[in-house]
Design an enzyme around this catalytic site. Structure first.
Site, PDB file in Angstrom:
ATOM      1  N   CYS A  53      73.304 -26.842 -76.162  1.00 24.47           N
ATOM      2  CA  CYS A  53      74.187 -26.992 -74.846  1.00 24.47           C
ATOM      3  C   CYS A  53      75.447 -28.591 -75.815  1.00 24.47           C
ATOM      4  O   CYS A  53      76.470 -28.544 -74.856  1.00 24.47           O
ATOM      5  CB  CYS A  53      73.416 -27.194 -74.330  1.00 24.47           C
ATOM      6  SG  CYS A  53      71.935 -26.129 -73.367  1.00 24.47           S
ATOM      7  N   ASP A  85      66.143 -27.502 -72.263  1.00 21.34           N
ATOM      8  CA  ASP A  85      65.550 -26.315 -71.206  1.00 21.34           C
ATOM      9  C   ASP A  85      64.953 -24.589 -72.117  1.00 21.34           C
ATOM     10  O   ASP A  85      63.738 -24.243 -71.444  1.00 21.34           O
ATOM     11  CB  ASP A  85      65.595 -25.448 -69.564  1.00 21.34           C
ATOM     12  CG  ASP A  85      66.012 -27.652 -68.879  1.00 21.34           C
ATOM     13  OD1 ASP A  85      65.792 -28.394 -69.679  1.00 21.34           O
ATOM     14  OD2 ASP A  85      65.491 -27.275 -67.920  1.00 21.34           O
ATOM     15  N   ASP A 127      70.818 -28.940 -68.992  1.00 20.94           N
ATOM     16  CA  ASP A 127      70.566 -29.709 -67.508  1.00 20.94           C
ATOM     17  C   ASP A 127      69.985 -31.216 -66.900  1.00 20.94           C
ATOM     18  O   ASP A 127      70.962 -31.908 -66.227  1.00 20.94           O
ATOM     19  CB  ASP A 127      69.397 -28.465 -67.028  1.00 20.94           C
ATOM     20  CG  ASP A 127      69.595 -27.596 -67.155  1.00 20.94           C
ATOM     21  OD1 ASP A 127      70.365 -26.955 -67.478  1.00 20.94           O
ATOM     22  OD2 ASP A 127      68.665 -26.573 -67.443  1.00 20.94           O
ATOM     23  N   LYS A 128      69.195 -31.692 -68.046  1.00 20.08           N
ATOM     24  CA  LYS A 128      68.803 -33.722 -67.472  1.00 20.08           C
ATOM     25  C   LYS A 128      69.510 -33.389 -67.617  1.00 20.08           C
ATOM     26  O   LYS A 128      69.214 -35.286 -67.107  1.00 20.08           O
ATOM     27  CB  LYS A 128      67.442 -33.579 -67.966  1.00 20.08           C
ATOM     28  CG  LYS A 128      66.205 -32.250 -66.965  1.00 20.08           C
ATOM     29  CD  LYS A 128      66.595 -31.891 -65.933  1.00 20.08           C
ATOM     30  CE  LYS A 128      66.202 -30.594 -65.452  1.00 20.08           C
ATOM     31  NZ  LYS A 128      65.831 -29.454 -66.083  1.00 20.08           N
ATOM     32  N   CYS A 198      74.571 -22.950 -71.283  1.00 21.10           N
ATOM     33  CA  CYS A 198      74.238 -21.622 -70.801  1.00 21.10           C
ATOM     34  C   CYS A 198      75.385 -21.141 -70.122  1.00 21.10           C
ATOM     35  O   CYS A 198      75.837 -21.924 -68.786  1.00 21.10           O
ATOM     36  CB  CYS A 198      72.987 -21.207 -70.264  1.00 21.10           C
ATOM     37  SG  CYS A 198      71.568 -21.889 -71.607  1.00 21.10           S
ATOM     38  N   GLU A 449      60.279 -25.370 -65.592  1.00 17.64           N
ATOM     39  CA  GLU A 449      60.725 -24.183 -64.916  1.00 17.64           C
ATOM     40  C   GLU A 449      60.292 -22.663 -66.021  1.00 17.64           C
ATOM     41  O   GLU A 449      58.965 -22.395 -66.285  1.00 17.64           O
ATOM     42  CB  GLU A 449      61.764 -24.609 -65.377  1.00 17.64           C
ATOM     43  CG  GLU A 449      62.785 -25.211 -65.289  1.00 17.64           C
ATOM     44  CD  GLU A 449      64.246 -24.818 -65.270  1.00 17.64           C
ATOM     45  OE1 GLU A 449      65.213 -25.348 -65.107  1.00 17.64           O
ATOM     46  OE2 GLU A 449      64.386 -24.362 -66.433  1.00 17.64           O
ATOM     47  N   SER A 475      64.301 -22.289 -63.159  1.00 14.28           N
ATOM     48  CA  SER A 475      65.685 -21.992 -63.990  1.00 14.28           C
ATOM     49  C   SER A 475      66.619 -21.531 -63.492  1.00 14.28           C
ATOM     50  O   SER A 475      66.364 -20.631 -62.413  1.00 14.28           O
ATOM     51  CB  SER A 475      65.864 -21.051 -65.110  1.00 14.28           C
ATOM     52  OG  SER A 475      67.381 -21.115 -65.567  1.00 14.28           O
TER      53      SER A 475
END
Length: 561
Positions: A53, A85, A127-128, A198, A449, A475
């Site tokens: 990612c 994640d 994500d974060k 993703c 998640e 998720s």
């Protein structure tokens, strides 16, 4: 060379006789006297080798720095952390994910404040890193913006495109015996073909879209895939933008308004995006001092049609949206319907509406973003429930399925691992309501998640008959009747802590309720017998557990329930 602006924070770091020692050290780091006379722009890089990612961000940073230099600024790159994640999912490591959001925000703030930087570009991926960087910008009110590294390209498996979600669901299929381990290994080898986040409208792409609609990232900047050669030019453009923002004095407080947050929510709803947008937009609004509540998401969802046919609820990948016309195309649709505020400002100095209208037109024949007259659904992809089991709220994603009401016996588990063991042995039956508790922000700690569990349930063919309820989260790749963010959480004595196996649980999406078939007297008997569980992991986790607040308010620190 133009004269430095005395209002730039960096002037306190590098100007004057008394700052000679600081200048000497900065010269040792490779900066010239001329460099130090220019605006100092931080490049907050979340590059890391533990996932695809963020893998491309090291190279992207060089192009951002090139743009900063060309615009007359001096870039100073530094790193923050990132947790994958997808890699950590289903393990104890996943507890670190949401905790990392706060560390990311804090670390960017500390470097920018500690070195008196004038502006910042934050390079984000998994994500974060996206909400964490946005929280830092809002908190510091420092000129700057985000640049998303971009989506991964889809993999190819036996003639069809696949994403990481296909692998998670294939695990359940292998456990159900519908595919063998050789097929699973073949899929695993091709699902993630290179760098990038993703590929569906999972959390990373949902939040990348949200921050563009919010105005904290330039519109269309994130849609360019990670491996696309055009990403280099976009990096340089964003670097130049950051210098212009410093010179003009344009700060996040000038455009982060309630209207801009409602725009971001509308984008998430219209794209069938991740329920994590609820958690993160609440947290960013908290840092910006903008009033926003969990019920605002439901209000926006009720008036916003689901227009973007994106996975996991739809057919297309994130790169397909870019090819069709990008986030700007979706924004134009919402503008046409009067569903967003086009006059909301952005980091570029123009309005969201003007930015959307200035982009290239949609591709002829594209099917990714629907017209307003023929939406995928008349309302948005996420709704908020209240009721006996979630007095402060819970979040359910409805994009991609028509299942709106379910009643069934509770199957109660006190951790994700307990539940996964039951799923693996095929102990979950059709019509069950799987309840996973003590996975909330405080109880986990870290609000894991549940993609491993939900994907395994879907992979076993139970996705249309088994509902799941948790005080943890899901998720962005999750689909089915899955209710998360239940608040108050079990760790603080929320009603979910009092459920027992066999209790009849009803989820009613249309009524926006979630309840159990128990009378008040029985609830009180159970409450009197309840005692809190202790789940101390030590270190950063214990500090987080002591400070974190409710998921209904974004799980921010300093607001414990």
């Amino acid at each position: 060379m133009e004269a430095a602006n005395p209002s730039w924070p960096s002037r306190g770091l590098v100007e004057g006789r008394e700052r000679a020692a600081a200048r000497a050290m900065l010269r040792g780091a490779g900066f010239s006297g001329e460099d130090l006379g220019k605006p100092l722009i931080g490049v907050a890089n979340s590059w890391i080798e533990t996932m695809p990612c963020n893998l491309g961000l090291r190279g992207l940073a060089e192009h951002v720095k090139r743009g900063i230099r060309a615009a007359g600024g001096t870039p100073m790159e530094f790193n923050t952390i990132a947790i994958s994640d997808g890699v950590a999912m289903g393990t104890q490591g996943m507890k670190a994910s949401l905790v990392s959001r706060e560390v990311i925000a804090d670390s960017i703030e500390l470097v920018c404040r500690g070195h008196l930087l004038d502006g910042v570009v934050a390079l984000v991926g998994c994500d974060k890193t996206i909400p964490g960087a946005a929280m830092a910008l809002a908190r510091m009110d420092l000129p700057g913006c985000l640049l998303y590294g971009g989506s991964i390209m889809p993999g190819r498996f036996r003639g069809r495109e696949v994403t990481i979600l296909d692998v998670f669901e294939a695990i359940g299929s292998a456990e159900a015996g519908t595919i063998d381990d050789a097929e699973l290994a073949e899929l695993e080898a091709v699902a993630c073909p290179g760098a990038g986040a993703c590929g569906g409208q999972f959390t990373a792409n949902t939040m990348a879209m949200a921050v563009e609609m919010l105005g904290v990232a330039p519109l269309q900047s994130g849609g360019i895939p990670a491996v696309d050669p055009a990403k280099a030019a976009e990096g340089a453009r964003v670097g130049s933008l950051a210098v212009e923002m410093v010179r003009s004095g344009r700060k996040p407080s000038s455009y982060l308004t309630r209207a801009s947050f409602l725009n971001a929510i509308a984008g998430a709803m219209a794209s069938g995006g991740s329920t994590n947008a609820v958690l993160h937009l609440l947290a960013i609004a908290h840092e910006a001092g903008v009033p926003l509540e969990i019920d605002d998401f439901d209000i926006v969802s009720r008036r916003t049609p689901w227009l973007a046919d994106l996975k996991p609820g739809g057919r297309y990948n994130a790169v397909d949206l870019t090819r069709a016309g990008g986030v700007a195309l979706l924004a134009r649709r919402l503008l046409e319907g009067g569903l967003i505020e086009g006059k909301a400002g952005t980091c570029t100095g123009t309005t969201l509406g003007a930015a959307a209208l200035a982009t290239s037109p949609e591709v002829d024949g594209q099917e990714v973003v629907r017209d307003l007259a023929r939406p995928l659904a008349p309302t948005g992809g996420t709704v908020v429930l209240h009721g006996q089991l979630a007095p402060d709220g819970a979040v359910v994603k409805v994009a991609g399925h028509l299942w709106r009401r379910h009643t069934g016996p509770a199957r109660v588990f006190d951790s994700e691992e307990e539940c996964m063991a039951a799923v693996a042995t095929r102990a979950i039956q059709p019509h069950d309501v799987v309840v996973i508790r003590h996975e909330g922000p405080r109880g986990g700690p870290g609000m894991r998640e549940m993609l491993g569990v939900t994907a395994a349930i879907v992979g076993q063919g139970l996705g249309d008959t088994v509902a799941l309820v948790t005080d943890g989260r899901f998720s962005g790749a999750t689909h089915g009747l899955m209710v998360g963010h239940v608040a108050p959480e079990a760790a603080v004595g929320g009603p979910i802590a009092l459920l027992r196996d066999g209790d009849r649980v009803t989820i009613d999406v249309e009524a926006r309720t979630i309840s159990a078939d128990l009378d008040d007297a029985e609830w009180e008997r159970r409450r009197a017998a309840w005692s809190p569980r202790r789940n101390r992991l030590g270190g950063a986790f214990d500090r987080y557990q002591l400070l974190v607040g409710s998921a209904a308010r974004g799980a921010v620190l300093g607001e414990p329930e």
